[in-house]
Design an enzyme around this catalytic site. Structure first.
Site, PDB file in Angstrom:
ATOM      1  N   LYS A   4       0.895  -1.238   0.062  1.00  0.00           N
ATOM      2  CA  LYS A   4       0.177   0.145  -0.024  1.00  0.00           C
ATOM      3  C   LYS A   4       0.758   1.171   0.105  1.00  0.00           C
ATOM      4  O   LYS A   4       1.926   1.220   0.666  1.00  0.00           O
ATOM      5  CB  LYS A   4      -1.034   0.135   1.188  1.00  0.00           C
ATOM      6  CG  LYS A   4      -2.022   1.095   1.090  1.00  0.00           C
ATOM      7  CD  LYS A   4      -2.733   0.920   2.562  1.00  0.00           C
ATOM      8  CE  LYS A   4      -3.890   2.097   2.491  1.00  0.00           C
ATOM      9  NZ  LYS A   4      -4.671   1.969   3.542  1.00  0.00           N
ATOM     10  N   SER A  49      -9.883   0.155   7.146  1.00  0.00           N
ATOM     11  CA  SER A  49      -9.393   0.105   5.706  1.00  0.00           C
ATOM     12  C   SER A  49      -8.657  -1.053   5.323  1.00  0.00           C
ATOM     13  O   SER A  49      -8.391  -1.073   3.845  1.00  0.00           O
ATOM     14  CB  SER A  49      -8.261   1.467   5.707  1.00  0.00           C
ATOM     15  OG  SER A  49      -8.944   2.664   5.856  1.00  0.00           O
ATOM     16  N   SER A  71      -9.685   2.689   2.889  1.00  0.00           N
ATOM     17  CA  SER A  71      -8.745   3.262   1.992  1.00  0.00           C
ATOM     18  C   SER A  71      -8.119   2.377   1.046  1.00  0.00           C
ATOM     19  O   SER A  71      -7.515   2.767   0.209  1.00  0.00           O
ATOM     20  CB  SER A  71      -8.067   4.161   2.639  1.00  0.00           C
ATOM     21  OG  SER A  71      -7.099   3.459   3.603  1.00  0.00           O
TER      22      SER A  71
END
Ligand code: MG
Ligand code: ZN
Lengths: 99, 510, 507
Positions: free
Chosen positions: C79, C178, C154
């Site tokens: 990420k 997330s 997210s």
């Protein structure tokens, strides 16, 4: 019930160093007003007898030995600098004074 | 800038009561920074570091970087808190003070806010005449220093008029302890003197603890002086409320603290007496003119949005640790003075001379290095103080106690006369080396070769037969003329007492 | 012949150890897959140009007989919230475009040390603010189940990458859900560890007291394997726990084998009403509970009266901490700088932050600045910290009665891109079930419970355990996963639509 006004939003923009356009101020005022109305309900249960929790897992006395390490080279320090001179970061004129 | 109107100091004190307050920032001399393992520029090993060479990720606010507390900095802070007579908080914590400034890598300063590590103390401050004043301490808290800005392109090197600024983050994250006093009442006409003595006392304390280099000119110790005035009221009436205060920032010598407080009292008194009001603001001290100028007004932009630092945990020192550090505390400065005065056998005046010169530690170290108390005092309050004054420097910066002791050793051994020794000192101060090295390089040793002296004496006696007669007639004081001639011939590098001895010998022999 | 991209990380690792395949083959298969499908998915913001080199290095070390970690040679997606020295790290923001970190995040360093092969950086809502990945400055990620729908947020990029078989493993971060909510909408597995179980050093901070890095995978065992690599004490993170953690992979294997469900007390929260939940989500959840009950689990109704204040507390604490954490993006040391002719540095900072931050980020910074400002602190931030205490107390009381708590991971299946973008309040309600774990610091896992009957999209079930009991989640999660995969006759993702052209390396 919330007291979000365009002037307040503008002031918050100054505190947060974000240059908000008039459009943004207007839009944010409405949105924040709705959000704040919604989140203000925390005060319903946050009575004086309830202690505050700042860390989810309670730890204390987490220290580091006073031994040098982790230093960046000057090249690494400046590697992403938008502007630099003389081994230092360069910024345009400063208006205000230090705190 | 328009010169501020000043009221005569005594008149100002007649009309107003000054109230003082101080914030002193002490840079700790740990090996590494408060929250990173980067080398600490306030440590002796790192004085000459080039810009941005003492930087770890967290010091420049790199994305993802996290702070970790330096254990030694915590111990030093507790020791300092104890030396200030403070209570040590069973639990204290860090907070973020949020404001934007280019020298602040994260745009927040990690400090302590509602839970400082030390609180409620008092320090005894000794004034020039030996009077002891107690200064109440509100708190001492841990925090980090900011980086250093250099303003370029303007004529003054100041922020005003600069075209751009350069930022060096070496100083960012240097461990600081900020010591905040409570309002100091009753200082009256001694306010400037108390200001100076307070800073000197804090310096003495941190030096005795060994936790800071404590060099004011380097910024290891920085004083912000708060001054406000309130009108006097008739006896029996309730005191007037506190006046608006100004904060004079970063006054970087003890003498300047004294001058700045005096100036602020006179300036504020003039404004108030003329019916004006004092603006709550920071003010800048100008060493050259001895005046202050307005800085940043306090405003609602000062909303620092403090909140508990989520990246750090509470500091909860054990009773054992606190007691261990308490047991290791050096003597309190006032007690130390009392002891030293007795040990050294100085009169009140002699001792005040030393204490007020801010050279107690230097004299003590000089004695420890082998000089007699009288000799140590003579050098530090005499010749060294004179040079310091003339050069506007701190006496402690000029010469080391070890060199002073060595110098006196040369005098005691007869290698140097007092006069020669002063020349040697001048060389040492000029950086020419140790006293012995200066003696060697400049060829300043006393001529101890009697043969050379006798030759010079005989020559002088021969050229002044009348004097020779007088000496032989028992008018010994006449020898002075011969001594003068011989010293001149020896370029001063002779021991006058020995010359005198030899003159009498030669006069009575021939 | 096997499509290497369809293998789990555990299977890939076994084939690498046996020498059946090389890391270069495994890595190339995934790079090819990315090349084939990522134009549609947009899971990656950056694809490594030296992944094959790294893979070749692992192969060489294996050939030389080096003692390698069991996952060595397996590809990994990272990420973009995690800083990396060899790829840009933007956190999905324009203000950090092109930023190169001089140091690696601890989890990245540990992954490299274990021989995992970084494939690239995955898309995310800007600074991890969002539940849809629509707030990325670099355009949204698309859900592999339906390209018109959100992949969650997210960490939509990491979840979509593993769901689309572009990577077997990914790293995520979870501040309010997330990791778990994207797992829920993409039919994948994600676990938010106990706060402090995994280092935050090098994770670009959103809300420091809530953020936690964790694994994003297709199976519970893979999540456990990755957690074993990245977890454990890190002296660079003061909030890192100095625990001796058990092997989570062992826990997952034990769960898949044994009968851990027998006698397991599973709490369901009385106050989490059916009404706010899509019927297909509730149905899938109840069906999964019934399966567990059939295996001997005991379903216990518990009360968590303060969870309903969780979203409100979260949307005070998060913006407050974020407003401070994001202050460092000021144009001085790194990142974007917008020139203001004749302007002061203050003007430059303000213009840069206006241009460099997206709407959601500005909204939350302004909200957080408000919540912390003088005169409001006690009513807002202070009160939110108290709600945090109350939610912790709710958990304590619940865990006195049950071993784990189960909830649907989120109220709805994947909604359409653009559907909620203009309604922040609606968007915030996505996190209602995941937020309490972040506020209290307890671990949570989301794994697929099935497809929603009303729209055929994946649904996730969330389990929560007491702090430090992450292993329990792997045990229970693996047990339920084994039951369900057995019932489905294969992994849920087998039912996802085929993307792009058939690709993938062959062995
Ligand atoms: Mg101050
Ligand atoms: Zn300070």
């Amino acid at each position: 019930m919330s007291e979000i006004t365009p002037d307040l939003v503008r002031h918050l923009g100054v505190l947060a160093r974000i240059r908000l356009s008039d459009d943004e101020v207007e839009r944010l005022t409405g949105q924040l007003d709705a959000i704040v109305d919604n989140i203000a309900k925390v005060s319903q249960v946050a009575t004086p007898d309830v202690p505050a929790t700042s860390h989810p897992i309670a730890l204390r006395n987490v220290f580091r030995a006073d031994v040098p390490g982790d230093m960046l080279t000057p090249e690494q320090v400046l590697q992403n600098a938008p502007d630099a001179a003389d081994g230092r970061f360069r910024v345009t004129a400063i208006l205000g004074e230090e705190q | 800038m328009a010169t501020a109107k000043l009221m005569d100091f005594d008149k100002a004190l007649e009309m107003f009561e000054p109230v003082l307050g101080f914030e002193v920032h002490v840079e700790l001399n740990t090996e590494t920074k408060m929250f990173s393992a980067a080398g600490n520029p306030a440590h002796a090993a790192n004085h000459d570091a080039a810009p941005n060479t003492l930087v770890a990720p967290v010091d420049m606010g790199l994305p993802g970087a996290l702070p970790v507390v330096n254990q030694t900095a915590v111990r030093s802070s507790i020791s300092l808190g104890l030396a200030l007579g403070c209570s040590i908080a069973p639990s204290s914590r860090f907070a973020r003070k949020n404001y934007f400034y280019p020298d602040l890598g994260k745009n927040y300063q990690i400090s302590q806010y509602d839970e400082p590590i030390a609180f409620e103390g008092a320090v005894e401050v000794e004034l020039e005449d030996g009077t002891i004043v107690e200064v109440p301490i509100e708190r001492a808290h841990m925090e980090e220093d900011a980086g250093k800005l250099t303003h370029m392109g303007g004529s003054t090197g100041r922020i005003q008029g600069a075209e751009y600024s350069l930022v060096d983050y070496n100083r960012a994250g240097v461990p600081l302890v900020e010591i905040v006093t409570k309002p100091i009442f009753g200082a009256e006409h001694r306010a400037p003197e108390i200001a100076k003595a307070y800073v000197r006392t804090i310096r003495d304390i941190v030096l005795s603890l060994g936790i800071s280099e404590a060099r004011l000119e380097r910024g290891n110790l920085r004083c912000d002086a708060n001054v406000s005035l309130r009108p006097r009221v008739a006896a029996g009436e309730p005191p007037a409320p506190l006046g608006t205060r100004t904060e004079t920032k970063n006054v970087n010598s003890m003498r300047s603290v004294e001058r700045a407080v005096r100036h602020e009292i006179q300036r504020q008194a003039a404004i108030l007496a003329a019916g004006g009001t004092i603006t709550q603001e920071t003010r800048h001290w100008h060493e050259d003119t001895g005046t202050t100028s307005p800085g940043r007004p306090k405003s609602d932009a000062d909303d620092y949005r403090y909140f508990p630092e989520p990246d750090l945990l509470p500091v909860e020192p054990s009773i054992e640790l606190i007691e261990e550090l308490r047991a290791a505390l050096p003597e309190a400065p006032a007690a130390r003075r009392r002891r030293l005065k007795t040990e050294w056998g100085f009169t009140d005046l002699e001792f005040q001379d030393v204490a007020n010169g801010g050279i107690l530690a230097e004299v003590e170290a000089t004695i420890a290095a082998g000089a007699s108390p009288a000799a140590a005092r003579k050098w530090w309050t005499g010749e060294i103080a004179r040079v310091a004054n003339a050069q506007d420097r701190e006496a402690s910066d000029l010469v080391s106690p070890a060199d002073v002791a060595a110098l006196q050793g040369l005098v005691d051994a007869g290698t140097l006369t007092d006069k020669l020794a002063r020349q040697v000192l001048e060389g040492v101060i000029a950086g020419e080396g140790t006293p012995q090295e200066v003696v060697d390089a400049r060829g300043l040793a006393v001529v101890s070769d009697d043969g050379a002296l006798i030759a010079a004496i005989d020559e002088a006696l021969a050229s002044q037969p009348d004097v020779l007669e007088k000496i032989r007639d028992g008018k010994v004081q006449a020898a002075g003329a011969i001594i003068g001639a011989v010293m001149k011939a020896m370029k001063g590098q002779a021991d006058a007492a020995r010359v005198r001895e030899l003159i009498l010998e030669r006069a009575n022999q021939s | 012949m096997t499509d290497l991209t369809r293998l789990t990380a555990a299977e890939l690792a076994a084939s690498l150890v046996s020498g059946e395949i090389s890391s270069v083959e495994a890595t190339r298969a995934h790079l090819d897959r990315i090349a084939a499908v990522d134009a549609d998915i947009h899971a990656f913001l950056h694809v490594s140009d030296h992944a094959l080199e790294v893979a070749a290095g692992i192969d060489a070390r294996r050939a030389a007989g080096d003692d390698l970690h069991e996952l060595a040679g397996v590809p990994l997606a990272i990420k973009d919230v995690l800083v990396t020295t060899d790829m840009p790290s933007t956190s999905g923001s324009r203000i950090l475009e092109g930023f190169m970190s001089p140091y690696d995040a601890t989890v990245v360093a540990r992954s490299r040390a274990a021989g995992l092969v970084p494939l690239g950086k995955t898309n995310m809502d800007e600074f991890a603010m969002g539940s849809s990945t629509e707030h990325s400055a670099y355009g949204p990620t698309h859900n592999p189940w339906d390209l018109d729908r959100i992949p969650g947020g997210s960490g939509g990029g990491s979840a979509a990458a593993v769901a689309a078989f572009e990577a077997p493993l990914a790293l995520g971060s979870d501040t309010g859900g997330s990791i778990r909510q994207p797992a829920h909408v993409t039919g994948t597995v994600g676990l938010k560890p106990t706060y402090g179980a995994v280092s935050r050093y090098g994770a670009i901070a959103l809300a420091s007291s809530l953020d936690q890095v964790g694994p994003v995978t297709r199976t519970v065992l893979d999540a456990a394997l990755l957690h074993d690599v990245i977890g454990g004490h890190d002296p660079h993170d003061s909030t890192s726990l100095a625990e001796d953690w058990p092997s989570f992979a062992d826990a997952a294997r034990e769960g898949a084998r044994g009968d851990v469900l027998k006698g397991l007390r599973v709490g369901v929260i009385r106050e989490l009403p059916d009404s706010g939940f899509q019927s297909g989500v509730s149905e899938s959840f109840r069906a999964a509970l019934a399966r567990m009950e059939a295996q001997g689990a005991e379903i216990v109704e518990i009360s968590a009266p303060h969870f309903e204040y969780g979203v409100a507390a979260y949307y005070l604490i998060l913006p407050a901490e974020a407003s401070s954490n994001l202050a460092k993006f000021d144009s001085v040391r790194f990142g974007l700088r917008v020139d203001v002719p004749g302007g002061t540095v203050e003007d430059v900072m303000a213009a840069t932050r206006d241009a460099g931050f997206g709407d959601e980020v500005k909204r939350r910074i302004i909200l957080g600045t408000y919540a912390l400002s003088a005169g409001y602190y006690d009513a807002y931030y202070g009160s939110a910290q108290k709600v945090r205490t109350l939610i912790q107390q709710d958990f304590d009381q619940a865990f006195a009665q049950v071993d784990v708590i189960a909830t649907p991971t989120a109220p709805t299946t994947a909604f359409r891109l653009g559907e909620k973008i203009d309604d922040p309040l609606q968007m915030y309600l996505n996190d209602v079930a995941t937020i309490p774990a972040n506020l209290a610091g307890v671990p949570g896992i989301s794994l697929p419970s099935g497809l929603s009957v009303d729209d055929g999209l994946p649904v996730g079930i969330q389990f929560l355990a007491p702090a430090r009991q992450d292993a329990r989640l792997y045990r229970v999660g693996a047990a339920l996963e084994a039951l369900l995969v057995d019932e489905w006759g294969g992994p849920l993702l087998d039912r996802a639509p085929v993307l792009g052209a058939a690709t993938g390396g062959r062995a």
